[in-house]
Design a protein around this motif. Structure first.
Motif, PDB file in Angstrom:
ATOM      1  N   VAL A   1     -89.269 -36.179  78.505  1.00  0.00           N
ATOM      2  CA  VAL A   1     -89.486 -35.167  79.539  1.00  0.00           C
ATOM      3  C   VAL A   1     -90.738 -34.333  79.306  1.00  0.00           C
ATOM      4  O   VAL A   1     -91.261 -33.719  80.233  1.00  0.00           O
ATOM      5  CB  VAL A   1     -88.287 -34.214  79.657  1.00  0.00           C
ATOM      6  CG1 VAL A   1     -87.076 -34.953  80.126  1.00  0.00           C
ATOM      7  CG2 VAL A   1     -88.028 -33.531  78.355  1.00  0.00           C
TER       8      VAL A   1
ATOM      9  N   PHE B   1    -107.803 -26.654  76.092  1.00  0.00           N
ATOM     10  CA  PHE B   1    -108.349 -25.547  75.312  1.00  0.00           C
ATOM     11  C   PHE B   1    -107.389 -24.372  75.293  1.00  0.00           C
ATOM     12  O   PHE B   1    -106.910 -23.935  76.327  1.00  0.00           O
ATOM     13  CB  PHE B   1    -109.687 -25.131  75.940  1.00  0.00           C
ATOM     14  CG  PHE B   1    -110.351 -24.013  75.208  1.00  0.00           C
ATOM     15  CD1 PHE B   1    -110.684 -22.836  75.862  1.00  0.00           C
ATOM     16  CD2 PHE B   1    -110.676 -24.132  73.869  1.00  0.00           C
ATOM     17  CE1 PHE B   1    -111.312 -21.812  75.202  1.00  0.00           C
ATOM     18  CE2 PHE B   1    -111.304 -23.099  73.197  1.00  0.00           C
ATOM     19  CZ  PHE B   1    -111.622 -21.940  73.867  1.00  0.00           C
ATOM     20  N   ARG B   2    -107.082 -23.887  74.130  1.00  0.00           N
ATOM     21  CA  ARG B   2    -106.195 -22.754  73.925  1.00  0.00           C
ATOM     22  C   ARG B   2    -104.784 -22.977  74.453  1.00  0.00           C
ATOM     23  O   ARG B   2    -104.103 -22.044  74.845  1.00  0.00           O
ATOM     24  CB  ARG B   2    -106.781 -21.464  74.543  1.00  0.00           C
ATOM     25  CG  ARG B   2    -107.930 -20.922  73.726  1.00  0.00           C
ATOM     26  CD  ARG B   2    -108.302 -19.552  74.164  1.00  0.00           C
ATOM     27  NE  ARG B   2    -108.711 -19.526  75.557  1.00  0.00           N
ATOM     28  CZ  ARG B   2    -109.119 -18.436  76.177  1.00  0.00           C
ATOM     29  NH1 ARG B   2    -109.166 -17.302  75.540  1.00  0.00           N
ATOM     30  NH2 ARG B   2    -109.465 -18.494  77.431  1.00  0.00           N
ATOM     31  N   LYS B   3    -104.336 -24.230  74.477  1.00  0.00           N
ATOM     32  CA  LYS B   3    -102.960 -24.486  74.890  1.00  0.00           C
ATOM     33  C   LYS B   3    -102.270 -25.323  73.820  1.00  0.00           C
ATOM     34  O   LYS B   3    -101.364 -26.096  74.105  1.00  0.00           O
ATOM     35  CB  LYS B   3    -102.945 -25.245  76.219  1.00  0.00           C
ATOM     36  CG  LYS B   3    -103.501 -24.424  77.348  1.00  0.00           C
ATOM     37  CD  LYS B   3    -102.463 -24.152  78.393  1.00  0.00           C
ATOM     38  CE  LYS B   3    -102.856 -23.008  79.286  1.00  0.00           C
ATOM     39  NZ  LYS B   3    -104.021 -23.303  80.135  1.00  0.00           N
ATOM     40  N   LYS B   4    -102.709 -25.157  72.571  1.00  0.00           N
ATOM     41  CA  LYS B   4    -102.119 -25.962  71.520  1.00  0.00           C
ATOM     42  C   LYS B   4    -100.849 -25.297  71.021  1.00  0.00           C
ATOM     43  O   LYS B   4    -100.572 -24.151  71.306  1.00  0.00           O
ATOM     44  CB  LYS B   4    -103.113 -26.108  70.369  1.00  0.00           C
ATOM     45  CG  LYS B   4    -104.389 -26.778  70.790  1.00  0.00           C
ATOM     46  CD  LYS B   4    -105.088 -27.409  69.593  1.00  0.00           C
ATOM     47  CE  LYS B   4    -106.578 -27.447  69.724  1.00  0.00           C
ATOM     48  NZ  LYS B   4    -107.169 -28.139  70.781  1.00  0.00           N
ATOM     49  N   GLY B   5    -100.099 -26.042  70.221  1.00  0.00           N
ATOM     50  CA  GLY B   5     -98.910 -25.461  69.607  1.00  0.00           C
ATOM     51  C   GLY B   5     -97.680 -25.713  70.448  1.00  0.00           C
ATOM     52  O   GLY B   5     -97.600 -26.666  71.201  1.00  0.00           O
ATOM     53  N   TYR B   6     -96.695 -24.822  70.312  1.00  0.00           N
ATOM     54  CA  TYR B   6     -95.414 -25.025  70.973  1.00  0.00           C
ATOM     55  C   TYR B   6     -95.582 -25.120  72.476  1.00  0.00           C
ATOM     56  O   TYR B   6     -96.362 -24.400  73.057  1.00  0.00           O
ATOM     57  CB  TYR B   6     -94.472 -23.866  70.632  1.00  0.00           C
ATOM     58  CG  TYR B   6     -93.870 -24.042  69.278  1.00  0.00           C
ATOM     59  CD1 TYR B   6     -94.210 -23.202  68.239  1.00  0.00           C
ATOM     60  CD2 TYR B   6     -92.998 -25.079  69.035  1.00  0.00           C
ATOM     61  CE1 TYR B   6     -93.668 -23.385  66.994  1.00  0.00           C
ATOM     62  CE2 TYR B   6     -92.460 -25.263  67.797  1.00  0.00           C
ATOM     63  CZ  TYR B   6     -92.792 -24.421  66.778  1.00  0.00           C
ATOM     64  OH  TYR B   6     -92.263 -24.601  65.540  1.00  0.00           O
ATOM     65  N   ILE B   7     -94.801 -25.994  73.075  1.00  0.00           N
ATOM     66  CA  ILE B   7     -94.951 -26.144  74.517  1.00  0.00           C
ATOM     67  C   ILE B   7     -93.912 -25.261  75.197  1.00  0.00           C
ATOM     68  O   ILE B   7     -92.806 -25.079  74.689  1.00  0.00           O
ATOM     69  CB  ILE B   7     -94.829 -27.607  74.950  1.00  0.00           C
ATOM     70  CG1 ILE B   7     -93.478 -28.194  74.647  1.00  0.00           C
ATOM     71  CG2 ILE B   7     -95.868 -28.423  74.235  1.00  0.00           C
ATOM     72  CD1 ILE B   7     -93.404 -29.647  75.000  1.00  0.00           C
ATOM     73  N   PRO B   8     -94.278 -24.673  76.317  1.00  0.00           N
ATOM     74  CA  PRO B   8     -93.387 -23.726  76.978  1.00  0.00           C
ATOM     75  C   PRO B   8     -92.066 -24.374  77.357  1.00  0.00           C
ATOM     76  O   PRO B   8     -91.997 -25.557  77.627  1.00  0.00           O
ATOM     77  CB  PRO B   8     -94.173 -23.311  78.222  1.00  0.00           C
ATOM     78  CG  PRO B   8     -95.571 -23.574  77.882  1.00  0.00           C
ATOM     79  CD  PRO B   8     -95.573 -24.746  76.971  1.00  0.00           C
ATOM     80  N   LEU B   9     -91.029 -23.568  77.366  1.00  0.00           N
ATOM     81  CA  LEU B   9     -89.674 -24.099  77.463  1.00  0.00           C
ATOM     82  C   LEU B   9     -89.286 -24.663  78.822  1.00  0.00           C
ATOM     83  O   LEU B   9     -88.310 -25.384  78.928  1.00  0.00           O
ATOM     84  CB  LEU B   9     -88.656 -23.011  77.096  1.00  0.00           C
ATOM     85  CG  LEU B   9     -88.419 -22.676  75.624  1.00  0.00           C
ATOM     86  CD1 LEU B   9     -87.089 -23.186  75.175  1.00  0.00           C
ATOM     87  CD2 LEU B   9     -89.461 -23.181  74.696  1.00  0.00           C
ATOM     88  N   THR B  10     -90.048 -24.322  79.885  1.00  0.00           N
ATOM     89  CA  THR B  10     -89.619 -24.831  81.194  1.00  0.00           C
ATOM     90  C   THR B  10     -89.654 -26.349  81.232  1.00  0.00           C
ATOM     91  O   THR B  10     -88.878 -26.968  81.963  1.00  0.00           O
ATOM     92  CB  THR B  10     -90.519 -24.315  82.336  1.00  0.00           C
ATOM     93  OG1 THR B  10     -91.867 -24.447  81.952  1.00  0.00           O
ATOM     94  CG2 THR B  10     -90.217 -22.885  82.661  1.00  0.00           C
ATOM     95  N   THR B  11     -90.508 -26.963  80.457  1.00  0.00           N
ATOM     96  CA  THR B  11     -90.520 -28.428  80.455  1.00  0.00           C
ATOM     97  C   THR B  11     -89.168 -28.974  80.031  1.00  0.00           C
ATOM     98  O   THR B  11     -88.735 -30.023  80.504  1.00  0.00           O
ATOM     99  CB  THR B  11     -91.561 -28.992  79.480  1.00  0.00           C
ATOM    100  OG1 THR B  11     -91.719 -28.077  78.405  1.00  0.00           O
ATOM    101  CG2 THR B  11     -92.878 -29.226  80.137  1.00  0.00           C
ATOM    102  N   TYR B  12     -88.479 -28.261  79.140  1.00  0.00           N
ATOM    103  CA  TYR B  12     -87.189 -28.753  78.700  1.00  0.00           C
ATOM    104  C   TYR B  12     -86.068 -28.351  79.629  1.00  0.00           C
ATOM    105  O   TYR B  12     -85.013 -28.964  79.626  1.00  0.00           O
ATOM    106  CB  TYR B  12     -86.879 -28.200  77.305  1.00  0.00           C
ATOM    107  CG  TYR B  12     -87.844 -28.679  76.264  1.00  0.00           C
ATOM    108  CD1 TYR B  12     -88.872 -27.870  75.813  1.00  0.00           C
ATOM    109  CD2 TYR B  12     -87.738 -29.960  75.730  1.00  0.00           C
ATOM    110  CE1 TYR B  12     -89.761 -28.303  74.868  1.00  0.00           C
ATOM    111  CE2 TYR B  12     -88.627 -30.403  74.782  1.00  0.00           C
ATOM    112  CZ  TYR B  12     -89.629 -29.571  74.348  1.00  0.00           C
ATOM    113  OH  TYR B  12     -90.514 -30.006  73.406  1.00  0.00           O
ATOM    114  N   LEU B  13     -86.298 -27.303  80.418  1.00  0.00           N
ATOM    115  CA  LEU B  13     -85.214 -26.801  81.249  1.00  0.00           C
ATOM    116  C   LEU B  13     -85.142 -27.493  82.605  1.00  0.00           C
ATOM    117  O   LEU B  13     -84.155 -27.356  83.307  1.00  0.00           O
ATOM    118  CB  LEU B  13     -85.379 -25.292  81.457  1.00  0.00           C
ATOM    119  CG  LEU B  13     -85.119 -24.456  80.217  1.00  0.00           C
ATOM    120  CD1 LEU B  13     -85.496 -23.020  80.471  1.00  0.00           C
ATOM    121  CD2 LEU B  13     -83.669 -24.539  79.816  1.00  0.00           C
TER     122      LEU B  13
END
Lengths: 164, 301
Positions: A93, A19-31
């Motif tokens: 990732v 809930f309310r976490k849709k859209g772009y995913i925060p960048l730490t997952t990629y870092l």
């Protein structure tokens, strides 16, 4: 129509974003970087469709055995019939989080090493083994007053007042 | 009277509202682009991926080399166009030529930091042609990716002026000549002469000449700073050549010795206290009353 057992069957809620976490995913997952031998949790991110593991692996933890350009190879245990197979999957990732399962162990290891060094300096021999929690020690009950409870004879007329 | 619709955000709306990321709300970061710029191959582990960030404000140009980390982005080197007066350029600090100078300054700075400045001279004479660094024998060139931010990438944008400056300075930035000033869409070719003109500010010089002849008053008002410093339209190219040479000679950072002000300047009015607000209300009411009394007297008479 029959139920259908496709790859993503029965994943309507499992793969849904919270809930309310849709859209772009925060960048730490990629870092984050992962090395071979790390423990990782597999948690599917429904927003990214590529490199999704099968729903069975959602919530499993495994070791990294391969690192590619955008994905991690994870080795996860799966029970098939009577045996447990070590299954190797590749997961992007975005569907992986670093696992904290070894965190407590690593901290304890560091602390124990420090304790051993200190003990050696003092010349003592210590055991750093964890002890299981034993039975609770005996204690005296404080401030207890005795209240004697006796049964009351059953009174048919009064007790049935509420209706039956 | 038209219908007055109560625009209300119900609590249900607020409870379900998902805010965008803070920098998106501020309209400063394009996360779609950012993800693609920052994402590093996992099998390269902790190798940093540098972005060549160019941002324009109304009076300044910022060029930085930045690598991302979980703690926050780390700036390796930065160059601002407000440093250009140190190299002899005092006016026109946000034009295409200044962008070129800023990019060049940043490139030389970074290469010096990395110890690559002897090896990678880049393009010393700015010709406007498309120039890419040749990898030398031992150490590979410094690679960065252009990050324009939210700018609309049209042909001839100053962002690409900065890009050209960095390329000529010796950085390895993947690019295409399609967006440099002077690219002709019809021929699908970069006209190096036109680009060279922009790099040396000839487009500004032409406008100066034009105004000086046609509308001298506008020339006085528009180019007042140029006139004050005594810069004529013919001097532009020589001026920029000198600036480029000065930048290549000494790109190091000079720390400013200004002390930060002890008290910060207020940019918004200070909030009044409860007593102050009540006092001002009382004042306003008194004024209204006395004003109404005067009006009544006038009406009576």
């Amino acid at each position: 129509m029959p139920a259908g057992h496709g790859l993503r069957s029965r994943t309507r809620d499992l793969f849904a974003r919270p809930f309310r976490k849709k859209g772009y995913i925060p960048l730490t997952t990629y870092l984050r970087t992962y090395k071979i031998g790390d423990y990782v949790d597999v948690k599917v991110n429904g927003a990214v469709h590529k490199g999704m593991p099968h729903k069975f692996y959602h919530g499993r933890t495994g070791r990294v055995w391969n690192v590619t350009k955008r994905a991690i190879g994870v080795e996860i245990n799966k029970q098939v019939n009577g045996r447990i197979i070590r299954k190797r999957i590749h997961v992007r990732v975005e569907h992986v989080q670093p696992s904290r399962c070894t965190e407590e162990f690593r901290l304890r290891k560091a602390k124990n090493d420090q304790l051993k060094v200190d003990a050696k300096a003092r010349g003592e021999v210590i055991s750093t083994k964890r002890q299981p929690v034993g039975p609770k020690p005996g204690f005296m009950v404080e401030g207890a007053t005795l209240e004697t409870v006796t049964p009351i004879p059953y009174d048919v007329v009064n007790d049935l007042k509420g209706g039956y | 009277m038209g219908g007055f619709v109560k625009t209300q955000k119900t609590s249900a709306y607020s409870k379900r509202f998902q805010v965008k990321f803070k920098r998106r709300r501020a309209g400063k970061t394009d996360y779609r682009a950012r993800i693609r710029l920052i994402n590093q191959d996992k099998n390269k582990y902790n190798t940093p991926k540098y972005r060549f960030v160019v941002r324009f404000t109304n009076k300044d140009i910022t060029a930085q080399i930045i690598s991302a980390s979980i703690a926050g982005d780390m700036v390796l080197a930065s160059a601002y166009s407000h440093e250009l007066p140190r190299y002899g350029l005092e006016v026109g600090l946000t034009n295409y030529a200044a962008a070129y100078c800023t990019g060049l300054l940043l490139a030389r700075r970074v290469l010096k930091i990395r110890g690559l400045d002897q090896e990678y001279e880049g393009n010393v004479e700015a010709t406007g042609e498309d120039f890419s660094v040749e990898p030398a024998d031992e150490r590979r060139p410094f690679r960065a990716l252009l990050d324009v931010g939210l700018v609309r990438t049209t042909t001839g944008n100053r962002v690409f002026g900065a890009l050209k400056g960095a390329l000529d300075g010796g950085l390895d930035i993947p690019h295409s000549e399609k967006r440099f000033a002077g690219f002709k869409k019809d021929d699908k070719q970069l006209d190096a002469d036109i680009h060279r003109k922009y790099i040396y500010g000839a487009h500004v010089a032409d406008y100066m000449k034009n105004l000086a002849e046609e509308e001298p008053e506008k020339y006085q008002s528009h180019f007042s700073e140029y006139i004050k410093k005594g810069i004529e339209a013919e001097d532009m190219e020589a001026l920029y050549k000198k600036v480029h040479a000065a930048i290549r000679a000494d790109p190091s950072v000079v720390k400013s010795t200004k002390q930060p002000p002890k008290e910060h300047k207020r940019y918004n009015p200070k909030k009044l206290t409860y007593e102050q607000r009540k006092a001002s209300l009382v004042e306003r009411l008194n004024q209204l009353n006395s004003g109404a009394a005067d009006d009544d007297d006038e009406d009576d008479e």
